[in-house]
Design a protein around this motif. Structure first.
Motif, PDB file in Angstrom:
ATOM      1  N   LEU A   1      12.062 -13.160  42.917  1.00  0.00           N
ATOM      2  CA  LEU A   1      11.468 -14.303  43.608  1.00  0.00           C
ATOM      3  C   LEU A   1      10.014 -14.057  43.985  1.00  0.00           C
ATOM      4  O   LEU A   1       9.394 -14.880  44.654  1.00  0.00           O
ATOM      5  CB  LEU A   1      12.281 -14.625  44.867  1.00  0.00           C
ATOM      6  N   ASN A   2       9.451 -12.924  43.553  1.00  0.00           N
ATOM      7  CA  ASN A   2       8.098 -12.560  43.988  1.00  0.00           C
ATOM      8  C   ASN A   2       7.047 -13.485  43.414  1.00  0.00           C
ATOM      9  O   ASN A   2       6.036 -13.761  44.061  1.00  0.00           O
ATOM     10  CB  ASN A   2       7.779 -11.118  43.575  1.00  0.00           C
ATOM     11  N   SER A   3       7.219 -13.944  42.197  1.00  0.00           N
ATOM     12  CA  SER A   3       6.210 -14.832  41.604  1.00  0.00           C
ATOM     13  C   SER A   3       6.909 -15.786  40.647  1.00  0.00           C
ATOM     14  O   SER A   3       7.896 -15.433  40.008  1.00  0.00           O
ATOM     15  CB  SER A   3       5.125 -14.035  40.868  1.00  0.00           C
ATOM     16  N   GLU A   4       6.349 -16.990  40.575  1.00  0.00           N
ATOM     17  CA  GLU A   4       6.962 -17.989  39.713  1.00  0.00           C
ATOM     18  C   GLU A   4       6.665 -17.676  38.249  1.00  0.00           C
ATOM     19  O   GLU A   4       5.616 -17.136  37.899  1.00  0.00           O
ATOM     20  CB  GLU A   4       6.453 -19.376  40.067  1.00  0.00           C
ATOM     21  N   THR A   5       7.639 -18.029  37.374  1.00  0.00           N
ATOM     22  CA  THR A   5       7.495 -17.837  35.939  1.00  0.00           C
ATOM     23  C   THR A   5       6.880 -19.060  35.285  1.00  0.00           C
ATOM     24  O   THR A   5       6.084 -18.949  34.352  1.00  0.00           O
ATOM     25  CB  THR A   5       8.874 -17.553  35.310  1.00  0.00           C
ATOM     26  N   LYS A   6       7.222 -20.236  35.790  1.00  0.00           N
ATOM     27  CA  LYS A   6       6.809 -21.470  35.144  1.00  0.00           C
ATOM     28  C   LYS A   6       6.797 -22.586  36.173  1.00  0.00           C
ATOM     29  O   LYS A   6       7.593 -22.596  37.120  1.00  0.00           O
ATOM     30  CB  LYS A   6       7.794 -21.818  34.011  1.00  0.00           C
ATOM     31  N   LYS A   7       5.869 -23.562  35.999  1.00  0.00           N
ATOM     32  CA  LYS A   7       5.838 -24.773  36.821  1.00  0.00           C
ATOM     33  C   LYS A   7       5.940 -25.968  35.888  1.00  0.00           C
ATOM     34  O   LYS A   7       5.217 -26.043  34.890  1.00  0.00           O
ATOM     35  CB  LYS A   7       4.539 -24.840  37.621  1.00  0.00           C
ATOM     36  N   THR A   8       6.842 -26.899  36.164  1.00  0.00           N
ATOM     37  CA  THR A   8       7.029 -28.072  35.318  1.00  0.00           C
ATOM     38  C   THR A   8       7.019 -29.325  36.165  1.00  0.00           C
ATOM     39  O   THR A   8       7.296 -29.291  37.383  1.00  0.00           O
ATOM     40  CB  THR A   8       8.353 -28.000  34.549  1.00  0.00           C
ATOM     41  N   GLU A   9       6.699 -30.463  35.503  1.00  0.00           N
ATOM     42  CA  GLU A   9       6.725 -31.749  36.186  1.00  0.00           C
ATOM     43  C   GLU A   9       8.097 -32.400  36.115  1.00  0.00           C
ATOM     44  O   GLU A   9       8.361 -33.358  36.831  1.00  0.00           O
ATOM     45  CB  GLU A   9       5.679 -32.679  35.569  1.00  0.00           C
ATOM     46  N   THR A  10       8.930 -31.894  35.219  1.00  0.00           N
ATOM     47  CA  THR A  10      10.299 -32.396  35.137  1.00  0.00           C
ATOM     48  C   THR A  10      11.244 -31.318  35.641  1.00  0.00           C
ATOM     49  O   THR A  10      10.854 -30.156  35.822  1.00  0.00           O
ATOM     50  CB  THR A  10      10.670 -32.779  33.698  1.00  0.00           C
ATOM     51  N   ASN A  11      12.493 -31.694  35.806  1.00  0.00           N
ATOM     52  CA  ASN A  11      13.444 -30.737  36.376  1.00  0.00           C
ATOM     53  C   ASN A  11      14.160 -29.917  35.298  1.00  0.00           C
ATOM     54  O   ASN A  11      15.176 -29.294  35.563  1.00  0.00           O
ATOM     55  CB  ASN A  11      14.472 -31.456  37.237  1.00  0.00           C
ATOM     56  N   SER A  12      13.620 -29.932  34.052  1.00  0.00           N
ATOM     57  CA  SER A  12      14.225 -29.151  32.975  1.00  0.00           C
ATOM     58  C   SER A  12      13.241 -28.107  32.469  1.00  0.00           C
ATOM     59  O   SER A  12      12.028 -28.358  32.404  1.00  0.00           O
ATOM     60  CB  SER A  12      14.638 -30.059  31.811  1.00  0.00           C
ATOM     61  N   TYR A  13      13.782 -26.979  32.069  1.00  0.00           N
ATOM     62  CA  TYR A  13      12.959 -25.869  31.576  1.00  0.00           C
ATOM     63  C   TYR A  13      13.718 -25.197  30.426  1.00  0.00           C
ATOM     64  O   TYR A  13      14.827 -24.707  30.610  1.00  0.00           O
ATOM     65  CB  TYR A  13      12.693 -24.886  32.722  1.00  0.00           C
ATOM     66  N   ARG A  14      13.104 -25.250  29.239  1.00  0.00           N
ATOM     67  CA  ARG A  14      13.731 -24.661  28.059  1.00  0.00           C
ATOM     68  C   ARG A  14      13.287 -23.208  27.938  1.00  0.00           C
ATOM     69  O   ARG A  14      12.096 -22.911  27.814  1.00  0.00           O
ATOM     70  CB  ARG A  14      13.364 -25.433  26.799  1.00  0.00           C
ATOM     71  N   VAL A  15      14.262 -22.319  27.978  1.00  0.00           N
ATOM     72  CA  VAL A  15      13.991 -20.884  27.911  1.00  0.00           C
ATOM     73  C   VAL A  15      14.318 -20.389  26.503  1.00  0.00           C
ATOM     74  O   VAL A  15      15.453 -20.543  26.033  1.00  0.00           O
ATOM     75  CB  VAL A  15      14.831 -20.102  28.947  1.00  0.00           C
ATOM     76  N   LYS A  16      13.323 -19.838  25.804  1.00  0.00           N
ATOM     77  CA  LYS A  16      13.561 -19.252  24.483  1.00  0.00           C
ATOM     78  C   LYS A  16      14.131 -17.855  24.664  1.00  0.00           C
ATOM     79  O   LYS A  16      13.520 -16.994  25.302  1.00  0.00           O
ATOM     80  CB  LYS A  16      12.244 -19.184  23.696  1.00  0.00           C
ATOM     81  N   ILE A  17      15.319 -17.650  24.116  1.00  0.00           N
ATOM     82  CA  ILE A  17      16.005 -16.362  24.253  1.00  0.00           C
ATOM     83  C   ILE A  17      15.634 -15.501  23.056  1.00  0.00           C
ATOM     84  O   ILE A  17      16.225 -15.617  21.979  1.00  0.00           O
ATOM     85  CB  ILE A  17      17.527 -16.554  24.354  1.00  0.00           C
ATOM     86  N   ASP A  18      14.642 -14.663  23.222  1.00  0.00           N
ATOM     87  CA  ASP A  18      14.195 -13.817  22.125  1.00  0.00           C
ATOM     88  C   ASP A  18      14.979 -12.515  22.035  1.00  0.00           C
ATOM     89  O   ASP A  18      15.154 -11.960  20.953  1.00  0.00           O
ATOM     90  CB  ASP A  18      12.706 -13.496  22.265  1.00  0.00           C
ATOM     91  N   SER A  19      15.426 -11.998  23.160  1.00  0.00           N
ATOM     92  CA  SER A  19      16.133 -10.722  23.166  1.00  0.00           C
ATOM     93  C   SER A  19      17.099 -10.686  24.342  1.00  0.00           C
ATOM     94  O   SER A  19      17.109 -11.598  25.187  1.00  0.00           O
ATOM     95  CB  SER A  19      15.143  -9.551  23.259  1.00  0.00           C
ATOM     96  N   VAL A  20      17.894  -9.635  24.395  1.00  0.00           N
ATOM     97  CA  VAL A  20      18.863  -9.484  25.491  1.00  0.00           C
ATOM     98  C   VAL A  20      18.154  -9.398  26.836  1.00  0.00           C
ATOM     99  O   VAL A  20      18.691  -9.806  27.875  1.00  0.00           O
ATOM    100  CB  VAL A  20      19.735  -8.230  25.235  1.00  0.00           C
ATOM    101  N   SER A  21      16.910  -8.900  26.848  1.00  0.00           N
ATOM    102  CA  SER A  21      16.163  -8.756  28.113  1.00  0.00           C
ATOM    103  C   SER A  21      15.823 -10.108  28.743  1.00  0.00           C
ATOM    104  O   SER A  21      15.447 -10.160  29.911  1.00  0.00           O
ATOM    105  CB  SER A  21      14.875  -7.959  27.878  1.00  0.00           C
ATOM    106  N   ASP A  22      15.960 -11.207  27.974  1.00  0.00           N
ATOM    107  CA  ASP A  22      15.721 -12.534  28.559  1.00  0.00           C
ATOM    108  C   ASP A  22      16.894 -13.002  29.401  1.00  0.00           C
ATOM    109  O   ASP A  22      16.812 -14.058  30.047  1.00  0.00           O
ATOM    110  CB  ASP A  22      15.439 -13.549  27.450  1.00  0.00           C
ATOM    111  N   GLY A  23      17.979 -12.265  29.383  1.00  0.00           N
ATOM    112  CA  GLY A  23      19.089 -12.595  30.261  1.00  0.00           C
ATOM    113  C   GLY A  23      18.825 -12.097  31.679  1.00  0.00           C
ATOM    114  O   GLY A  23      17.859 -11.392  31.957  1.00  0.00           O
ATOM    115  N   GLY A  24      19.652 -12.505  32.606  1.00  0.00           N
ATOM    116  CA  GLY A  24      19.519 -12.060  33.992  1.00  0.00           C
ATOM    117  C   GLY A  24      19.546 -13.228  34.955  1.00  0.00           C
ATOM    118  O   GLY A  24      20.034 -14.315  34.623  1.00  0.00           O
TER     119      GLY A  24
END
Length: 470
Positions: free
Chosen positions: A42-65
């Motif tokens: 929660l230390n810093s935001e990853t992304k800011k959007t104007e809509t309530n949806s955010y598409r996360v590209k899963i490139d590797s296992v490290s994108d999980g969590g």
């Protein structure tokens, strides 16, 4: 109280690498907000959007969590509470594998089944996509796409080439394949919005009608008691075939001899003499190859009753010469006929009178194997007769040579009808005696002396003759 958004993911289950996950931050009221997204901390935001949806590209296992979201509006920004943490579980995307039955090389008219397997520990309710030659989704929304059973007929070729099809089952059956079905096949699987890795391409090759071929080992001339093996093969293919064997067009029921494409006679007996063919089949419904080439087997032995007498008594003869063949029966029984096998077919010897055959003027088409055959079909005393239209022939015994006896070979010229004084003699292609005399004697013959013999002079070369040792 500060509102607290609810964070959800689509798909809700495990995410696969190479795909995307859509995160939704649900708010009530839902207007006027910007949305802030957090990953792992929660230390810093990853992304800011104007809509309530955010598409996360899963490139590797490290994108999980863990993921969080919160909303904010106004100036200065008024922030909602953070959502509860949402775990996104990521696993490596499984790779589809295509298998083909009965083989990647098939023949026109066969039934082919392609199967797409995706090994994964999760929910396996996949939808399958088949691609031919890697082209685009030309038929995805067409009424001509493959059916629920993933089946296509060989007669529906116009909908097959360059097609992409979504099917609910793993197997794609192609009945009565034709050349147009040749190509590279790949498949992928889809579960909700997630896709597997594409399979490696499998190349399906459709050839013309299958042809069986038969060969013999070690050679087709045998003595009674020898061993011989006939091998049946399908040209250009080796997978999944079973074989049937025929002698003189009669099916051989002792299938144990023909297991695995080989038909073994050990020991060979006189009644095994005949012309052999084979045929292969595979699949259900069964697909049959064409019949093979013919392969004669000739088994010689000591016949107590009947023998074939040749005059003049030699295996090679000049064209235009005359030849007499007769069946002599020691028991004075009747009904023996001289038969022959040439490159054309099996037939009675021409100009047959009783048990004697007279050929007034030989031609090269008379080359073949001659034998005595009874009314019941028994074959006795097969002999190889060769007719040469050249100037030189090899004079050798028409019958097998007995071990321990002497084998005499002579080189004979057409015009003089006498032995040539200087000649080379060869066995199995190797020189065994050079030009010292037109005659060669091998004393104390043994089994090692079996082979193909011929002679060569300044006036020409004879044909090859098989010398058998009994």
């Amino acid at each position: 109280l500060k509102p607290k958004p609810e964070l959800r993911s689509d798909p809700a289950g495990a995410a696969l690498t190479g795909n995307t996950v859509t995160l939704t931050c649900r708010m009530d009221p839902s207007t006027g907000w910007h949305f802030y997204w957090y990953k792992h901390t929660l230390n810093s935001e990853t992304k800011k959007t104007e809509t309530n949806s955010y598409r996360v590209k899963i490139d590797s296992v490290s994108d999980g969590g863990q993921y969080w979201c919160r909303a904010g509006r106004g100036n200065p920004v008024y922030y909602t509470q953070y959502s509860d943490a949402l775990w996104v579980n990521v696993t490596v995307t499984p790779k589809a594998v295509v298998t083909v039955r009965p083989d990647e090389r098939v023949f026109r008219g066969e039934t082919v089944t392609l199967r797409c397997d995706i090994k994964w520990g999760g929910d396996t309710e996949w939808t399958y996509r088949w691609e031919i030659e890697g082209t685009s989704n030309l038929y995805r929304n067409s009424a001509d796409r493959c059916t629920q059973e993933c089946s296509t007929s060989g007669t529906n070729n116009q909908t097959h080439r360059n097609a992409v099809s979504w099917c609910s089952t793993q197997e794609w059956n192609i009945s009565s394949v034709d050349h147009i079905h040749s190509g590279k096949y790949t498949c992928t699987g889809q579960k909700n919005t997630q896709c597997s890795q594409c399979s490696d391409a499998v190349t399906l090759t459709v050839s013309a009608e299958a042809q069986a071929a038969v060969r013999v080992s070690p050679q087709p001339w045998l003595n009674e008691g020898d061993s011989v093996t006939l091998i049946c093969e399908v040209t250009g293919s080796s997978t999944g075939w079973t074989f049937s064997w025929f002698r003189d067009d009669d099916h051989l029921s002792d299938s144990s001899r023909g297991a695995g494409g080989s038909y073994t006679l050990s020991p060979a007996a006189l009644q095994h003499t005949g012309v052999y063919t084979c045929r292969a089949e595979r699949g259900r419904p069964a697909y049959y190859t064409n019949y093979s080439n013919t392969q004669p087997l000739w088994i010689t032995g000591v016949s107590r009753s009947v023998s074939l007498v040749v005059s003049p008594s030699r295996s090679q003869h000049f064209s235009s010469d005359s030849l007499s063949l007769s069946c002599e029966d020691q028991s004075n029984s009747t009904g023996w006929t001289v038969r022959r096998y040439t490159d054309r077919n099996t037939e009675d010897c021409s100009k047959q009178t009783g048990s004697t055959c007279q050929i007034v003027s030989l031609s090269t088409s008379d080359t073949g194997v001659y034998w005595c055959q009874s009314e019941s079909g028994e074959k006795r005393h097969p002999l190889n007769i060769t007719v040469h239209d050249g100037d030189v022939i090899l004079v050798s015994s028409v019958d097998p040579v007995i071990e321990g006896d002497t084998l005499t070979l002579q080189c004979l010229h057409r015009s003089t009808n006498s032995t040539i004084l200087r000649a080379d003699f060869y066995k199995d292609g190797s020189l065994i005696q050079n030009q010292t005399t037109g005659e060669m004697n091998i004393t104390t013959v043994s089994k090692s002396h079996e082979g193909f013999y011929y002679c060569k002079t300044e006036r020409g070369q004879s044909l090859h003759s098989w010398i058998s040792v009994r």
